[in-house]
Write a protein that holds these residues in place. Sequence first.
Motif, PDB file in Angstrom:
ATOM      1  N   GLU A  92       0.782  -0.946  -0.032  1.00  0.00           N
ATOM      2  CA  GLU A  92      -0.038  -0.041   0.023  1.00  0.00           C
ATOM      3  C   GLU A  92       1.020   1.700   0.423  1.00  0.00           C
ATOM      4  OE1 GLU A  92      -3.383   1.701   0.211  1.00  0.00           O
ATOM      5  OE2 GLU A  92      -2.608   0.262  -0.174  1.00  0.00           O
ATOM      6  N   THR A  93       1.649   1.280   0.928  1.00  0.00           N
ATOM      7  CA  THR A  93       2.255   2.367   0.793  1.00  0.00           C
ATOM      8  C   THR A  93       3.672   2.256  -0.718  1.00  0.00           C
ATOM      9  OG1 THR A  93       3.577   2.045   3.127  1.00  0.00           O
ATOM     10  CG2 THR A  93       5.152   3.570   1.463  1.00  0.00           C
ATOM     11  N   ILE A  94       4.070   1.616  -1.281  1.00  0.00           N
ATOM     12  CA  ILE A  94       4.950   1.771  -2.917  1.00  0.00           C
ATOM     13  C   ILE A  94       3.709   2.342  -3.722  1.00  0.00           C
ATOM     14  CG2 ILE A  94       5.480   0.941  -5.004  1.00  0.00           C
ATOM     15  CD1 ILE A  94       6.617  -1.707  -2.645  1.00  0.00           C
ATOM     16  N   PHE A  95       1.996   1.936  -3.843  1.00  0.00           N
ATOM     17  CA  PHE A  95       1.037   2.164  -4.812  1.00  0.00           C
ATOM     18  C   PHE A  95       0.917   4.038  -4.514  1.00  0.00           C
ATOM     19  CE2 PHE A  95      -3.477   3.057  -4.926  1.00  0.00           C
ATOM     20  CZ  PHE A  95      -3.523   2.440  -6.812  1.00  0.00           C
ATOM     21  N   LEU A  96       0.882   4.294  -3.073  1.00  0.00           N
ATOM     22  CA  LEU A  96       0.475   5.521  -2.732  1.00  0.00           C
ATOM     23  C   LEU A  96       1.216   6.392  -3.203  1.00  0.00           C
ATOM     24  CD1 LEU A  96      -1.003   5.189   0.930  1.00  0.00           C
ATOM     25  CD2 LEU A  96      -2.585   6.095  -1.251  1.00  0.00           C
ATOM     26  N   ARG A  97       2.349   5.802  -3.138  1.00  0.00           N
ATOM     27  CA  ARG A  97       3.972   6.349  -3.577  1.00  0.00           C
ATOM     28  C   ARG A  97       3.749   7.257  -4.862  1.00  0.00           C
ATOM     29  NH1 ARG A  97       8.642   3.516  -0.513  1.00  0.00           N
ATOM     30  NH2 ARG A  97       8.852   4.771   2.023  1.00  0.00           N
ATOM     31  N   LEU A  98       3.634   5.220  -5.613  1.00  0.00           N
ATOM     32  CA  LEU A  98       3.052   5.390  -7.598  1.00  0.00           C
ATOM     33  C   LEU A  98       1.966   6.530  -7.576  1.00  0.00           C
ATOM     34  CD1 LEU A  98       4.008   4.087  -9.867  1.00  0.00           C
ATOM     35  CD2 LEU A  98       2.014   2.545  -9.374  1.00  0.00           C
ATOM     36  N   ALA A 139       4.685   7.039 -19.752  1.00  0.00           N
ATOM     37  CA  ALA A 139       5.262   8.255 -20.177  1.00  0.00           C
ATOM     38  C   ALA A 139       5.962   8.134 -19.340  1.00  0.00           C
ATOM     39  CB  ALA A 139       4.122   9.248 -20.786  1.00  0.00           C
ATOM     40  N   THR A 140       6.192   7.722 -18.245  1.00  0.00           N
ATOM     41  CA  THR A 140       6.763   8.018 -16.877  1.00  0.00           C
ATOM     42  C   THR A 140       8.376   7.927 -17.273  1.00  0.00           C
ATOM     43  OG1 THR A 140       5.004   8.223 -15.503  1.00  0.00           O
ATOM     44  CG2 THR A 140       6.926   7.877 -14.171  1.00  0.00           C
ATOM     45  N   ALA A 141       9.436   8.726 -16.703  1.00  0.00           N
ATOM     46  CA  ALA A 141      10.845   7.334 -16.890  1.00  0.00           C
ATOM     47  C   ALA A 141      10.634   6.347 -15.158  1.00  0.00           C
ATOM     48  CB  ALA A 141      11.817   8.675 -16.305  1.00  0.00           C
ATOM     49  N   GLU A 142      11.979   5.524 -15.916  1.00  0.00           N
ATOM     50  CA  GLU A 142      11.727   4.325 -15.505  1.00  0.00           C
ATOM     51  C   GLU A 142      12.275   4.675 -14.040  1.00  0.00           C
ATOM     52  OE1 GLU A 142      14.657  -0.023 -15.555  1.00  0.00           O
ATOM     53  OE2 GLU A 142      13.653   0.951 -17.708  1.00  0.00           O
ATOM     54  N   GLU A 143      13.782   5.857 -14.533  1.00  0.00           N
ATOM     55  CA  GLU A 143      14.413   5.617 -12.966  1.00  0.00           C
ATOM     56  C   GLU A 143      13.237   6.740 -11.535  1.00  0.00           C
ATOM     57  OE1 GLU A 143      15.418   9.171 -16.038  1.00  0.00           O
ATOM     58  OE2 GLU A 143      14.882   6.514 -15.884  1.00  0.00           O
ATOM     59  N   ILE A 159      12.142   5.232  -8.025  1.00  0.00           N
ATOM     60  CA  ILE A 159      12.312   5.483  -7.021  1.00  0.00           C
ATOM     61  C   ILE A 159      11.107   5.329  -5.456  1.00  0.00           C
ATOM     62  CG2 ILE A 159      11.531   8.088  -5.888  1.00  0.00           C
ATOM     63  CD1 ILE A 159      13.940   8.732  -8.151  1.00  0.00           C
ATOM     64  N   VAL A 160       9.627   5.231  -6.799  1.00  0.00           N
ATOM     65  CA  VAL A 160       8.410   4.684  -5.624  1.00  0.00           C
ATOM     66  C   VAL A 160       9.118   3.496  -4.985  1.00  0.00           C
ATOM     67  CG1 VAL A 160       6.666   6.368  -7.162  1.00  0.00           C
ATOM     68  CG2 VAL A 160       7.167   3.443  -6.635  1.00  0.00           C
ATOM     69  N   GLY A 161       9.971   2.509  -5.056  1.00  0.00           N
ATOM     70  CA  GLY A 161       9.966   1.363  -4.583  1.00  0.00           C
ATOM     71  C   GLY A 161       9.697   0.326  -5.677  1.00  0.00           C
ATOM     72  N   SER A 214      10.554  -3.047  -8.030  1.00  0.00           N
ATOM     73  CA  SER A 214      11.257  -3.620  -8.362  1.00  0.00           C
ATOM     74  C   SER A 214      11.791  -3.681 -10.382  1.00  0.00           C
ATOM     75  CB  SER A 214      11.759  -5.349  -7.805  1.00  0.00           C
ATOM     76  OG  SER A 214      10.534  -5.580  -8.534  1.00  0.00           O
ATOM     77  N   LYS A 215      12.596  -3.835 -10.500  1.00  0.00           N
ATOM     78  CA  LYS A 215      12.420  -3.810 -12.121  1.00  0.00           C
ATOM     79  C   LYS A 215      11.773  -4.397 -12.725  1.00  0.00           C
ATOM     80  CE  LYS A 215      16.274  -3.752 -15.774  1.00  0.00           C
ATOM     81  NZ  LYS A 215      17.001  -4.898 -16.251  1.00  0.00           N
ATOM     82  N   ASN A 216      11.920  -5.722 -12.265  1.00  0.00           N
ATOM     83  CA  ASN A 216      10.945  -7.472 -12.067  1.00  0.00           C
ATOM     84  C   ASN A 216       9.099  -6.343 -12.122  1.00  0.00           C
ATOM     85  OD1 ASN A 216      12.695  -8.490 -13.040  1.00  0.00           O
ATOM     86  ND2 ASN A 216      12.746  -9.842 -11.146  1.00  0.00           N
ATOM     87  N   LYS A 217       8.894  -6.065 -11.492  1.00  0.00           N
ATOM     88  CA  LYS A 217       7.316  -5.078 -10.803  1.00  0.00           C
ATOM     89  C   LYS A 217       6.931  -4.148 -11.850  1.00  0.00           C
ATOM     90  CE  LYS A 217       5.840  -7.007  -6.515  1.00  0.00           C
ATOM     91  NZ  LYS A 217       6.026  -7.013  -5.041  1.00  0.00           N
ATOM     92  N   LEU A 218       8.293  -3.514 -12.010  1.00  0.00           N
ATOM     93  CA  LEU A 218       7.949  -2.375 -12.682  1.00  0.00           C
ATOM     94  C   LEU A 218       7.311  -2.545 -14.792  1.00  0.00           C
ATOM     95  CD1 LEU A 218       7.743   0.835 -14.196  1.00  0.00           C
ATOM     96  CD2 LEU A 218      10.050   0.831 -13.842  1.00  0.00           C
ATOM     97  N   GLY A 219       8.955  -3.899 -14.785  1.00  0.00           N
ATOM     98  CA  GLY A 219       8.156  -3.946 -15.827  1.00  0.00           C
ATOM     99  C   GLY A 219       7.013  -4.907 -16.596  1.00  0.00           C
ATOM    100  N   TYR A 220       6.533  -5.621 -14.715  1.00  0.00           N
ATOM    101  CA  TYR A 220       4.785  -6.066 -15.265  1.00  0.00           C
ATOM    102  C   TYR A 220       4.359  -5.011 -15.496  1.00  0.00           C
ATOM    103  CZ  TYR A 220       7.971 -11.100 -13.629  1.00  0.00           C
ATOM    104  OH  TYR A 220       8.171 -11.269 -13.039  1.00  0.00           O
TER     105      TYR A 220
END
Length: 217
Positions: A64-70, A84-88, A92-94, A96-102
Amino acid sequence: MFRLQYLFDIHPNHNYVRELCNNDSLLNKLINRIGYIRIPVQQDGFQYLVRSLIGQQLSTKAAETIFLRLEQLCGKITPDVILATAEEDLRIVGLSKNKLGYIRNVAERAKEGALDFRKVGDMDDEEIVRLLTSIKGIGRWTAEMFLIFYLGRQDVVSFGDSGLNRAAEWLYASEGSGGQPQLHRKHVHWKPYSTIASLYLWEAINRSLVHDEPLNL
């Protein structure tokens, strides 16, 4: 304009619940012990899947913390904004590379129209499972939770859910199973309201009713 507030608003006296209880005396006792269950509507299918992907292998609080940051970063979490948002910035919101890819996989499929949240409601359960599990990062369990908690499908059993299996073994311990998992043995008695039975079994866990020894309901 009126908006539906609850996806499921279940009371033990509802006719379909009584029909379910008539087929299963132990489930009947559990349902009457717990009482009514309400599951709120999830308004956005894409956000639901994003939240589900974030929550994989994380505690509820951490997810929930990560979702709220996102949400704070993106404003509104949509496929266009995610892509449209940069990967970096997203990392930063927390995430992982894999989850961001998913999450980007889901966003891409939604943007190109292969995953149309306006049309999934017209598909049958297995069609939806096949569609979602074709997206890297989404497994059958996540697809089944989408069926239940986003679409409100009433006849879904997630046989791979460890909590559901644990609750079923607890509730039906007195019956024996003949070597078959209780969830597999009992679900045939719940049709066409398997989801309702599942929700009560999960609620038994939430209320700390499920222990090593069967509870005298």
